[in-house]
Design a protein around this motif. Structure first.
Motif, PDB file in Angstrom:
ATOM      1  N   VAL A 189      -1.702 -26.151   2.205  1.00  0.00           N
ATOM      2  CA  VAL A 189      -3.012 -26.178   2.870  1.00  0.00           C
ATOM      3  C   VAL A 189      -2.857 -25.922   4.360  1.00  0.00           C
ATOM      4  O   VAL A 189      -3.642 -25.180   4.970  1.00  0.00           O
ATOM      5  N   GLY A 190      -1.823 -26.497   4.972  1.00  0.00           N
ATOM      6  CA  GLY A 190      -1.630 -26.314   6.405  1.00  0.00           C
ATOM      7  C   GLY A 190      -1.344 -24.885   6.796  1.00  0.00           C
ATOM      8  O   GLY A 190      -1.892 -24.377   7.779  1.00  0.00           O
ATOM      9  N   VAL A 191      -0.489 -24.194   6.035  1.00  0.00           N
ATOM     10  CA  VAL A 191      -0.128 -22.827   6.416  1.00  0.00           C
ATOM     11  C   VAL A 191      -1.263 -21.852   6.137  1.00  0.00           C
ATOM     12  O   VAL A 191      -1.350 -20.782   6.773  1.00  0.00           O
ATOM     13  N   LEU A 192      -2.143 -22.186   5.189  1.00  0.00           N
ATOM     14  CA  LEU A 192      -3.265 -21.299   4.890  1.00  0.00           C
ATOM     15  C   LEU A 192      -4.496 -21.599   5.748  1.00  0.00           C
ATOM     16  O   LEU A 192      -5.399 -20.752   5.826  1.00  0.00           O
ATOM     17  N   LEU A 193      -4.547 -22.755   6.378  1.00  0.00           N
ATOM     18  CA  LEU A 193      -5.734 -23.136   7.138  1.00  0.00           C
ATOM     19  C   LEU A 193      -6.045 -22.178   8.283  1.00  0.00           C
ATOM     20  O   LEU A 193      -7.217 -21.799   8.474  1.00  0.00           O
ATOM     21  N   PRO A 194      -5.056 -21.732   9.087  1.00  0.00           N
ATOM     22  CA  PRO A 194      -5.394 -20.766  10.152  1.00  0.00           C
ATOM     23  C   PRO A 194      -5.932 -19.446   9.617  1.00  0.00           C
ATOM     24  O   PRO A 194      -6.737 -18.788  10.287  1.00  0.00           O
ATOM     25  N   ARG A 195      -5.508 -19.048   8.437  1.00  0.00           N
ATOM     26  CA  ARG A 195      -6.013 -17.781   7.872  1.00  0.00           C
ATOM     27  C   ARG A 195      -7.479 -17.887   7.503  1.00  0.00           C
ATOM     28  O   ARG A 195      -8.213 -16.905   7.568  1.00  0.00           O
ATOM     29  N   PHE A 196      -7.917 -19.077   7.101  1.00  0.00           N
ATOM     30  CA  PHE A 196      -9.338 -19.247   6.804  1.00  0.00           C
ATOM     31  C   PHE A 196     -10.155 -19.351   8.087  1.00  0.00           C
ATOM     32  O   PHE A 196     -11.264 -18.823   8.168  1.00  0.00           O
ATOM     33  N   ALA A 197      -9.604 -20.064   9.079  1.00  0.00           N
ATOM     34  CA  ALA A 197     -10.357 -20.272  10.319  1.00  0.00           C
ATOM     35  C   ALA A 197     -10.350 -19.042  11.210  1.00  0.00           C
ATOM     36  O   ALA A 197     -11.313 -18.793  11.936  1.00  0.00           O
ATOM     37  N   ILE A 198      -9.250 -18.244  11.195  1.00  0.00           N
ATOM     38  CA  ILE A 198      -9.133 -17.063  12.052  1.00  0.00           C
ATOM     39  C   ILE A 198      -8.628 -15.935  11.167  1.00  0.00           C
ATOM     40  O   ILE A 198      -7.419 -15.810  10.958  1.00  0.00           O
ATOM     41  N   ALA A 199      -9.527 -15.155  10.624  1.00  0.00           N
ATOM     42  CA  ALA A 199      -9.120 -14.091   9.708  1.00  0.00           C
ATOM     43  C   ALA A 199      -9.815 -12.794  10.072  1.00  0.00           C
ATOM     44  O   ALA A 199     -10.948 -12.777  10.533  1.00  0.00           O
ATOM     45  N   GLY A 200      -9.105 -11.684   9.855  1.00  0.00           N
ATOM     46  CA  GLY A 200      -9.703 -10.372  10.061  1.00  0.00           C
ATOM     47  C   GLY A 200      -9.907 -10.028  11.516  1.00  0.00           C
ATOM     48  O   GLY A 200      -9.694 -10.795  12.430  1.00  0.00           O
ATOM     49  N   GLY A 201     -10.341  -8.795  11.795  1.00  0.00           N
ATOM     50  CA  GLY A 201     -10.642  -8.378  13.146  1.00  0.00           C
ATOM     51  C   GLY A 201      -9.432  -8.204  14.028  1.00  0.00           C
ATOM     52  O   GLY A 201      -9.539  -8.194  15.249  1.00  0.00           O
ATOM     53  N   ARG A 202      -8.238  -8.073  13.463  1.00  0.00           N
ATOM     54  CA  ARG A 202      -7.035  -7.938  14.259  1.00  0.00           C
ATOM     55  C   ARG A 202      -6.685  -6.459  14.419  1.00  0.00           C
ATOM     56  O   ARG A 202      -7.072  -5.622  13.616  1.00  0.00           O
ATOM     57  N   GLU A 203      -5.924  -6.160  15.446  1.00  0.00           N
ATOM     58  CA  GLU A 203      -5.485  -4.798  15.685  1.00  0.00           C
ATOM     59  C   GLU A 203      -4.065  -4.639  15.172  1.00  0.00           C
ATOM     60  O   GLU A 203      -3.255  -5.549  15.224  1.00  0.00           O
ATOM     61  N   SER A 204      -3.769  -3.473  14.682  1.00  0.00           N
ATOM     62  CA  SER A 204      -2.436  -3.195  14.163  1.00  0.00           C
ATOM     63  C   SER A 204      -1.718  -2.231  15.075  1.00  0.00           C
ATOM     64  O   SER A 204      -2.317  -1.455  15.807  1.00  0.00           O
ATOM     65  N   ALA A 205      -0.393  -2.302  15.050  1.00  0.00           N
ATOM     66  CA  ALA A 205       0.408  -1.367  15.849  1.00  0.00           C
ATOM     67  C   ALA A 205       0.407   0.028  15.250  1.00  0.00           C
ATOM     68  O   ALA A 205       0.787   0.991  15.901  1.00  0.00           O
ATOM     69  N   ASN A 206       0.004   0.160  13.989  1.00  0.00           N
ATOM     70  CA  ASN A 206      -0.035   1.473  13.346  1.00  0.00           C
ATOM     71  C   ASN A 206      -1.392   2.116  13.607  1.00  0.00           C
ATOM     72  O   ASN A 206      -2.316   2.019  12.814  1.00  0.00           O
ATOM     73  N   ILE A 207      -1.540   2.747  14.748  1.00  0.00           N
ATOM     74  CA  ILE A 207      -2.819   3.344  15.130  1.00  0.00           C
ATOM     75  C   ILE A 207      -2.688   4.858  15.104  1.00  0.00           C
ATOM     76  O   ILE A 207      -1.608   5.427  15.254  1.00  0.00           O
ATOM     77  N   GLU A 208      -3.806   5.499  14.901  1.00  0.00           N
ATOM     78  CA  GLU A 208      -3.872   6.953  14.942  1.00  0.00           C
ATOM     79  C   GLU A 208      -4.661   7.373  16.179  1.00  0.00           C
ATOM     80  O   GLU A 208      -5.787   6.937  16.376  1.00  0.00           O
ATOM     81  N   VAL A 209      -4.068   8.193  17.034  1.00  0.00           N
ATOM     82  CA  VAL A 209      -4.691   8.609  18.284  1.00  0.00           C
ATOM     83  C   VAL A 209      -5.207  10.031  18.122  1.00  0.00           C
ATOM     84  O   VAL A 209      -4.499  10.919  17.669  1.00  0.00           O
ATOM     85  N   GLN A 210      -6.479  10.250  18.458  1.00  0.00           N
ATOM     86  CA  GLN A 210      -7.105  11.559  18.338  1.00  0.00           C
ATOM     87  C   GLN A 210      -7.758  11.924  19.664  1.00  0.00           C
ATOM     88  O   GLN A 210      -8.050  11.066  20.485  1.00  0.00           O
ATOM     89  N   ARG A 211      -7.990  13.214  19.874  1.00  0.00           N
ATOM     90  CA  ARG A 211      -8.724  13.691  21.043  1.00  0.00           C
ATOM     91  C   ARG A 211     -10.114  14.116  20.609  1.00  0.00           C
ATOM     92  O   ARG A 211     -10.279  14.769  19.583  1.00  0.00           O
ATOM     93  N   CYS A 212     -11.066  13.764  21.417  1.00  0.00           N
ATOM     94  CA  CYS A 212     -12.454  14.079  21.107  1.00  0.00           C
ATOM     95  C   CYS A 212     -13.075  14.736  22.336  1.00  0.00           C
ATOM     96  O   CYS A 212     -13.094  14.127  23.412  1.00  0.00           O
ATOM     97  N   VAL A 213     -13.577  15.946  22.185  1.00  0.00           N
ATOM     98  CA  VAL A 213     -14.197  16.670  23.302  1.00  0.00           C
ATOM     99  C   VAL A 213     -15.580  16.087  23.551  1.00  0.00           C
ATOM    100  O   VAL A 213     -16.394  15.985  22.633  1.00  0.00           O
ATOM    101  N   PRO A 214     -15.886  15.654  24.797  1.00  0.00           N
ATOM    102  CA  PRO A 214     -17.187  15.029  25.063  1.00  0.00           C
ATOM    103  C   PRO A 214     -18.306  16.050  25.036  1.00  0.00           C
ATOM    104  O   PRO A 214     -18.116  17.235  25.294  1.00  0.00           O
ATOM    105  N   SER A 215     -19.487  15.591  24.731  1.00  0.00           N
ATOM    106  CA  SER A 215     -20.667  16.452  24.769  1.00  0.00           C
ATOM    107  C   SER A 215     -21.078  16.658  26.222  1.00  0.00           C
ATOM    108  O   SER A 215     -20.802  15.832  27.079  1.00  0.00           O
ATOM    109  N   PRO A 216     -21.751  17.774  26.525  1.00  0.00           N
ATOM    110  CA  PRO A 216     -22.128  18.044  27.922  1.00  0.00           C
ATOM    111  C   PRO A 216     -23.080  17.005  28.488  1.00  0.00           C
ATOM    112  O   PRO A 216     -23.058  16.704  29.676  1.00  0.00           O
TER     113      PRO A 216
END
Length: 514
Positions: free
Chosen positions: A417-444
């Motif tokens: 219960v103790g080791v799983l409790l933080p996963r219930f209280a603080i879950a999701g919304g995290r950033e991963s180091a495996n990111i994909e970087v793209q270039r996007c041309v802005p509109s005028p």
């Protein structure tokens, strides 16, 4: 009754009473040191920032958490004191019954017991203050830059120390008097025991309520993020959910030990084929709440330790991913970025681990006291069994079953219960180091509307966007296994040591005791 008459009566007794006096003083000293340490951390002001090698003491936002962690260490200390106050209970009850027959009133009897405990607590508080000031001198080791590992250059306020010196004896004395509430001594020494009911499964409901409250933290956070408010309602709601969840889980685990003990005893009584197992099963069923009293501090320490291990893994993984994202985006922008690493967070959680280790040591000491008290309080029954022909080895194995059998499922439930409790209280919304970087041309017209979740590169007039994926957090099975294994191993060791009291407490002469 005059104080000069009450004092010798309160200090009278045999070796068990003297052992209770010494152990109560030791518990008071440990509690005093913990409270003084917590007050010292809170006394650090802004002028002493960066004075310490530990960044958790330099950060003003983390110091209250460190002080609260030290304050939590008083819980196993109070449990230890409560166990010590039960030592030699039969002999003390006979002595108090004799005083009643001599004309003492029930109030005077309670005052005598309170005087004994308060004297031990005052001695412990004085020893705790002495150990605290001695530790300030011995542990004051500044480095070449004048930074100290501990805040030995800070003292709590005079008012704080006066409050600690006053409240610790009062609280310990009140706790000792409270433990006598279930026994009423008559002038003839008759003891009236309150009947015990079979434990119910209500702690399981508390566990589910606590886990459910923690699981609501993230949905509530996302709701208020989508519907922002200007008041403090979001922080209050999430704080109430977290506090309710943690308290419900803690009470559920401690209260569930009684139900687990009863069910283990019922299984032993039904399936055991040896006398030791049958004796242990009946004893566990007769007093299932003894497990809650004995293992409460150990269970809470395991819950906090396993929760800290899970939160540490979650924090380190999240911070590492965020720093990796920032490093890659800085590289695309042609800027330099040096990740700060996760040493600060790891050091902070190491402090929590040390506090949990100390709490477990105190809880294990309380377990030894509880085992010794259980043997001494039933020494006439054990001597009767031995005189009737029960081998001493059968009694030893029955006591081992009684002490160890409820611990294994309770420890496993606490760490899971103790080791799983933080996963219930603080879950999701995290950033991963495996990111994909793209270039996007802005509109005028408005480049900010061209892409979402982007970083604008003014040099190349393009938008850099990164796709964020959930971070993968592994369960720290190694740390959890060490906590659970250490608790079970310590329980087995204390049981072996406690069995040493069995040989000295089962002599035939004990049949004359009551």
């Amino acid at each position: 009754m005059r104080p000069l008459v009450m004092l010798p009566i309160a200090l009278a007794g045999d070796r068990l009473d003297r052992a209770r006096f010494v152990l109560t003083a030791l518990g008071a000293a440990l509690g005093t040191v913990a409270l003084l340490s917590s007050a010292t951390v809170l006394a650090i002001d802004a002028s002493r920032a960066s004075n310490y090698t530990n960044d958790a003491l330099n950060e003003s936002g983390l110091r209250p958490g460190v002080a609260f962690g030290m304050l939590l260490m008083t819980i196993p200390v109070l449990t230890f004191v409560a166990q010590c106050s039960r030592m030699g209970a039969p002999a003390r009850e006979r002595r108090l019954a004799a005083l009643r027959m001599a004309g003492a009133t029930p109030r005077q009897v309670v005052q005598i017991a309170a005087v004994e405990t308060s004297l031990a607590a005052l001695l412990g508080v004085a020893s705790g203050f002495g150990a605290y000031f001695a530790g300030r001198v011995l542990l004051d080791a500044p480095d070449t830059q004048g930074r100290r590992p501990l805040p030995t250059d800070v003292l709590p306020g005079v008012f704080s120390m006066a409050v600690i010196a006053t409240l610790v004896p009062l609280f310990i004395t009140g706790l000792a008097v409270l433990t006598m509430r279930r026994v009423v001594i008559s002038p003839l020494g008759v003891v009236r025991n309150v009947s015990r009911r079979r434990p119910r499964a209500w702690p399981g409901v508390l566990l589910l309520v606590g886990i459910g409250a923690c699981a609501l933290v993230e949905p509530v956070f996302r709701y208020f993020a989508d519907h922002p408010r200007s008041d403090d309602l979001p922080a209050i709601v999430m704080g109430v959910l977290i506090v309710t969840g943690v308290l419900s889980v803690s009470v559920g685990l401690v209260g569930g030990t009684g139900w687990i003990t009863y069910e283990i005893g019922r299984l032993l009584h039904r399936w055991a084929r040896r006398p030791a197992g049958l004796l242990a099963g009946r004893r566990l069923m007769a007093d299932p709440w003894a497990g809650s009293r004995t293992f409460a501090a150990l269970i809470v320490a395991l819950l906090v330790g396993s929760a800290a291990a899970g939160l540490s893994e979650l924090t380190v993984a999240t911070v590492s991913a965020q720093q990796e994202n920032a490093r890659r985006l800085a590289g695309l922008l042609g800027e330099s970025y040096e990740p700060t690493g996760t040493a600060f967070y790891e050091c902070t959680y190491d402090i929590v681990g040390y506090a949990v280790a100390v709490s477990m040591m105190i809880a294990v000491a309380g377990l030894l006291v509880a085992l010794a008290e259980g043997v001494l309080s039933r020494r006439r029954t054990l001597a009767s069994l031995l005189a009737a022909g029960t081998p001493r080895g059968v009694l030893s194995r029955a006591m081992a079953w009684q002490a160890i059998a409820p611990v294994v499922p309770a420890v496993a439930l606490a760490v899971i219960v103790g080791v799983l409790l933080p996963r219930f209280a603080i879950a999701g919304g995290r950033e991963s180091a495996n990111i994909e970087v793209q270039r996007c041309v802005p509109s005028p017209g408005d480049p900010a509307d061209s892409c979402h979740d982007t970083v604008y590169d003014a040099t190349h007039q393009v938008l850099l966007t990164a796709e964020r994926m959930p971070v993968t957090v592994h369960i720290p099975w190694g740390q959890v296994g060490m906590l659970a294994g250490g608790a079970i191993a310590a329980t087995v060791a204390m049981t072996v040591v406690g069995l040493a009291f069995l040989r000295t407490s089962t002599r035939m002469t004990e049949l004359r005791t009551s």
